[in-house]
Design a protein around this motif. Structure first.
Motif, PDB file in Angstrom:
ATOM      1  N   VAL A   1       0.860  -1.177   0.000  1.00 48.91           N
ATOM      2  CA  VAL A   1       0.000   0.000   0.000  1.00 48.91           C
ATOM      3  C   VAL A   1       0.897   1.228   0.000  1.00 48.91           C
ATOM      4  CG1 VAL A   1      -1.866  -1.184   1.220  1.00 48.91           C
ATOM      5  CG2 VAL A   1      -0.230   0.182   2.518  1.00 48.91           C
ATOM      6  N   VAL A   2       0.408   2.284  -0.609  1.00 49.40           N
ATOM      7  CA  VAL A   2       1.112   3.567  -0.615  1.00 49.40           C
ATOM      8  C   VAL A   2       0.567   4.404   0.534  1.00 49.40           C
ATOM      9  CG1 VAL A   2       1.407   5.738  -1.889  1.00 49.40           C
ATOM     10  CG2 VAL A   2       1.490   3.563  -3.089  1.00 49.40           C
ATOM     11  N   ALA A   3       1.438   5.148   1.178  1.00 48.53           N
ATOM     12  CA  ALA A   3       1.005   6.139   2.164  1.00 48.53           C
ATOM     13  C   ALA A   3       1.635   7.474   1.790  1.00 48.53           C
ATOM     14  CB  ALA A   3       1.416   5.729   3.571  1.00 48.53           C
ATOM     15  N   ILE A   4       0.806   8.501   1.770  1.00 47.00           N
ATOM     16  CA  ILE A   4       1.271   9.862   1.516  1.00 47.00           C
ATOM     17  C   ILE A   4       0.989  10.666   2.778  1.00 47.00           C
ATOM     18  CG2 ILE A   4       1.042  11.917   0.089  1.00 47.00           C
ATOM     19  CD1 ILE A   4      -0.045  10.000  -2.129  1.00 47.00           C
ATOM     20  N   LEU A   5       2.050  11.198   3.355  1.00 50.29           N
ATOM     21  CA  LEU A   5       1.948  11.933   4.611  1.00 50.29           C
ATOM     22  C   LEU A   5       2.049  13.423   4.344  1.00 50.29           C
ATOM     23  CD1 LEU A   5       3.702   9.144   4.933  1.00 50.29           C
ATOM     24  CD2 LEU A   5       3.721   9.840   7.300  1.00 50.29           C
ATOM     25  N   LYS A   6       1.141  14.187   4.944  1.00 48.65           N
ATOM     26  CA  LYS A   6       1.123  15.644   4.776  1.00 48.65           C
ATOM     27  C   LYS A   6       1.663  16.285   6.039  1.00 48.65           C
ATOM     28  CE  LYS A   6      -2.952  15.232   1.942  1.00 48.65           C
ATOM     29  NZ  LYS A   6      -4.098  14.434   2.306  1.00 48.65           N
ATOM     30  N   THR A   7       2.705  17.096   5.868  1.00 50.28           N
ATOM     31  CA  THR A   7       3.345  17.755   6.997  1.00 50.28           C
ATOM     32  C   THR A   7       3.807  19.141   6.575  1.00 50.28           C
ATOM     33  OG1 THR A   7       4.946  17.422   8.798  1.00 50.28           O
ATOM     34  CG2 THR A   7       5.672  16.789   6.580  1.00 50.28           C
ATOM     35  N   ARG A   8       4.681  19.739   7.358  1.00 50.47           N
ATOM     36  CA  ARG A   8       5.291  21.038   7.043  1.00 50.47           C
ATOM     37  C   ARG A   8       6.777  20.828   6.812  1.00 50.47           C
ATOM     38  NH1 ARG A   8       4.986  25.082  11.296  1.00 50.47           N
ATOM     39  NH2 ARG A   8       2.798  24.620  11.487  1.00 50.47           N
ATOM     40  N   GLU A   9       7.388  21.729   6.053  1.00 51.54           N
ATOM     41  CA  GLU A   9       8.812  21.585   5.715  1.00 51.54           C
ATOM     42  C   GLU A   9       9.697  21.397   6.945  1.00 51.54           C
ATOM     43  OE1 GLU A   9       9.835  23.762   1.541  1.00 51.54           O
ATOM     44  OE2 GLU A   9       9.532  25.081   3.255  1.00 51.54           O
ATOM     45  N   SER A  10       9.465  22.177   7.973  1.00 49.45           N
ATOM     46  CA  SER A  10      10.350  22.133   9.142  1.00 49.45           C
ATOM     47  C   SER A  10      10.242  20.832   9.933  1.00 49.45           C
ATOM     48  CB  SER A  10      10.093  23.324  10.066  1.00 49.45           C
ATOM     49  OG  SER A  10       8.782  23.260  10.600  1.00 49.45           O
ATOM     50  N   LEU A  11       9.196  20.038   9.689  1.00 49.29           N
ATOM     51  CA  LEU A  11       9.043  18.764  10.388  1.00 49.29           C
ATOM     52  C   LEU A  11       9.458  17.566   9.537  1.00 49.29           C
ATOM     53  CD1 LEU A  11       5.607  19.192  12.217  1.00 49.29           C
ATOM     54  CD2 LEU A  11       7.906  19.262  13.205  1.00 49.29           C
ATOM     55  N   SER A  12       9.921  17.809   8.317  1.00 51.37           N
ATOM     56  CA  SER A  12      10.191  16.698   7.408  1.00 51.37           C
ATOM     57  C   SER A  12      11.239  15.726   7.956  1.00 51.37           C
ATOM     58  CB  SER A  12      10.569  17.200   6.023  1.00 51.37           C
ATOM     59  OG  SER A  12      11.773  17.925   6.058  1.00 51.37           O
ATOM     60  N   ALA A  13      12.294  16.231   8.554  1.00 49.76           N
ATOM     61  CA  ALA A  13      13.337  15.341   9.090  1.00 49.76           C
ATOM     62  C   ALA A  13      12.826  14.563  10.306  1.00 49.76           C
ATOM     63  CB  ALA A  13      14.583  16.132   9.449  1.00 49.76           C
ATOM     64  N   ALA A  14      12.109  15.244  11.196  1.00 47.53           N
ATOM     65  CA  ALA A  14      11.556  14.571  12.382  1.00 47.53           C
ATOM     66  C   ALA A  14      10.518  13.530  11.985  1.00 47.53           C
ATOM     67  CB  ALA A  14      10.950  15.603  13.335  1.00 47.53           C
ATOM     68  N   LEU A  15       9.692  13.859  10.999  1.00 50.13           N
ATOM     69  CA  LEU A  15       8.699  12.908  10.512  1.00 50.13           C
ATOM     70  C   LEU A  15       9.378  11.688   9.905  1.00 50.13           C
ATOM     71  CD1 LEU A  15       5.817  12.019   9.795  1.00 50.13           C
ATOM     72  CD2 LEU A  15       6.032  13.381   7.725  1.00 50.13           C
ATOM     73  N   ALA A  16      10.393  11.912   9.095  1.00 45.81           N
ATOM     74  CA  ALA A  16      11.115  10.793   8.475  1.00 45.81           C
ATOM     75  C   ALA A  16      11.755   9.900   9.536  1.00 45.81           C
ATOM     76  CB  ALA A  16      12.165  11.318   7.504  1.00 45.81           C
ATOM     77  N   ALA A  17      12.336  10.490  10.556  1.00 46.08           N
ATOM     78  CA  ALA A  17      12.964   9.700  11.629  1.00 46.08           C
ATOM     79  C   ALA A  17      11.919   8.876  12.375  1.00 46.08           C
ATOM     80  CB  ALA A  17      13.717  10.623  12.582  1.00 46.08           C
ATOM     81  N   ALA A  18      10.786   9.487  12.699  1.00 44.09           N
ATOM     82  CA  ALA A  18       9.720   8.776  13.407  1.00 44.09           C
ATOM     83  C   ALA A  18       9.118   7.680  12.535  1.00 44.09           C
ATOM     84  CB  ALA A  18       8.647   9.763  13.858  1.00 44.09           C
ATOM     85  N   LEU A  19       8.982   7.944  11.258  1.00 47.19           N
ATOM     86  CA  LEU A  19       8.465   6.950  10.317  1.00 47.19           C
ATOM     87  C   LEU A  19       9.416   5.760  10.238  1.00 47.19           C
ATOM     88  CD1 LEU A  19       6.493   6.058   8.099  1.00 47.19           C
ATOM     89  CD2 LEU A  19       7.754   7.533   6.510  1.00 47.19           C
ATOM     90  N   LYS A  20      10.688   6.033  10.089  1.00 48.01           N
ATOM     91  CA  LYS A  20      11.697   4.967   9.997  1.00 48.01           C
ATOM     92  C   LYS A  20      11.718   4.122  11.273  1.00 48.01           C
ATOM     93  CE  LYS A  20      16.050   4.568   7.704  1.00 48.01           C
ATOM     94  NZ  LYS A  20      17.190   5.260   7.144  1.00 48.01           N
ATOM     95  N   GLU A  21      11.569   4.770  12.404  1.00 43.38           N
ATOM     96  CA  GLU A  21      11.560   4.093  13.703  1.00 43.38           C
ATOM     97  C   GLU A  21      10.393   3.110  13.825  1.00 43.38           C
ATOM     98  OE1 GLU A  21      10.650   6.221  17.686  1.00 43.38           O
ATOM     99  OE2 GLU A  21      12.697   6.752  17.089  1.00 43.38           O
ATOM    100  N   ARG A  22       9.256   3.455  13.252  1.00 45.97           N
ATOM    101  CA  ARG A  22       8.037   2.655  13.377  1.00 45.97           C
ATOM    102  C   ARG A  22       7.805   1.703  12.203  1.00 45.97           C
ATOM    103  NH1 ARG A  22       7.283   7.577  15.739  1.00 45.97           N
ATOM    104  NH2 ARG A  22       5.925   7.694  17.566  1.00 45.97           N
ATOM    105  N   HIS A  23       8.571   1.849  11.145  1.00 40.81           N
ATOM    106  CA  HIS A  23       8.317   1.127   9.901  1.00 40.81           C
ATOM    107  C   HIS A  23       8.772  -0.323   9.996  1.00 40.81           C
ATOM    108  CE1 HIS A  23       7.707   0.537   5.663  1.00 40.81           C
ATOM    109  NE2 HIS A  23       7.246   1.781   5.565  1.00 40.81           N
ATOM    110  N   PRO A  24       7.980  -1.264   9.482  1.00 38.07           N
ATOM    111  CA  PRO A  24       8.369  -2.670   9.562  1.00 38.07           C
ATOM    112  C   PRO A  24       9.434  -3.101   8.558  1.00 38.07           C
ATOM    113  CG  PRO A  24       6.271  -2.475   8.430  1.00 38.07           C
ATOM    114  CD  PRO A  24       6.644  -1.093   8.923  1.00 38.07           C
ATOM    115  N   TYR A  25       9.677  -2.318   7.507  1.00 37.72           N
ATOM    116  CA  TYR A  25      10.660  -2.715   6.503  1.00 37.72           C
ATOM    117  C   TYR A  25      12.078  -2.439   6.987  1.00 37.72           C
ATOM    118  CZ  TYR A  25       7.012  -2.987   2.840  1.00 37.72           C
ATOM    119  OH  TYR A  25       5.931  -3.300   2.075  1.00 37.72           O
ATOM    120  N   GLU A  26      12.994  -3.292   6.567  1.00 37.39           N
ATOM    121  CA  GLU A  26      14.420  -3.107   6.870  1.00 37.39           C
ATOM    122  C   GLU A  26      14.920  -1.781   6.287  1.00 37.39           C
ATOM    123  OE1 GLU A  26      18.638  -5.272   5.691  1.00 37.39           O
ATOM    124  OE2 GLU A  26      16.796  -6.464   5.650  1.00 37.39           O
TER     125      GLU A  26
END
Length: 110
Positions: A55-80
């Motif tokens: 499945v595709v997921a598209i996340l809507k955020t603000r520019e200043s949160l992009s790095a924090a969002l990516a880190a949190a996503l990676k932390e929770r993501h099941p893929y290697e």
């Protein structure tokens, strides 16, 4: 006003995408996560060609949160190695942009 920012990723199934998405929205790192089921993927992985349903997921955020969002996503993501693609938004409807900023904790930031 700070620009909205989109992050594209994939998940193995909708339930996982929705659970991770809800956690990121609750943390106010994303205003919304759209989950699009039914994608068939063909990809190279560790020297082999793989096929899978995702499945595709598209996340809507603000520019200043992009790095924090990516880190949190990676932390929770099941893929290697999750796919995390940042998509700059060139332009957005002012009401849409204001909503994204408000829901990610910023109101009308500059």
């Amino acid at each position: 006003m700070e620009r909205p920012h989109l992050v594209y990723t994939t998940f193995p199934d909708a339930a996982t995408a929705l659970a991770v998405g809800e956690a990121l929205v609750r943390a106010r790192l994303a205003a919304c996560v759209n989950v699009l089921p039914g994608m068939a993927s063909v990809y190279a992985w560790k020297g082999a060609i793989e096929h899978g349903a995702e499945v595709v997921a598209i996340l809507k955020t603000r520019e200043s949160l992009s790095a924090a969002l990516a880190a949190a996503l990676k932390e929770r993501h099941p893929y290697e190695t999750p796919i995390i693609l940042h998509l700059a938004v060139a332009e957005a409807d002012p009401d849409t942009a204001a909503w994204i900023l408000a829901e990610t904790g910023g109101g009308s930031a500059s």
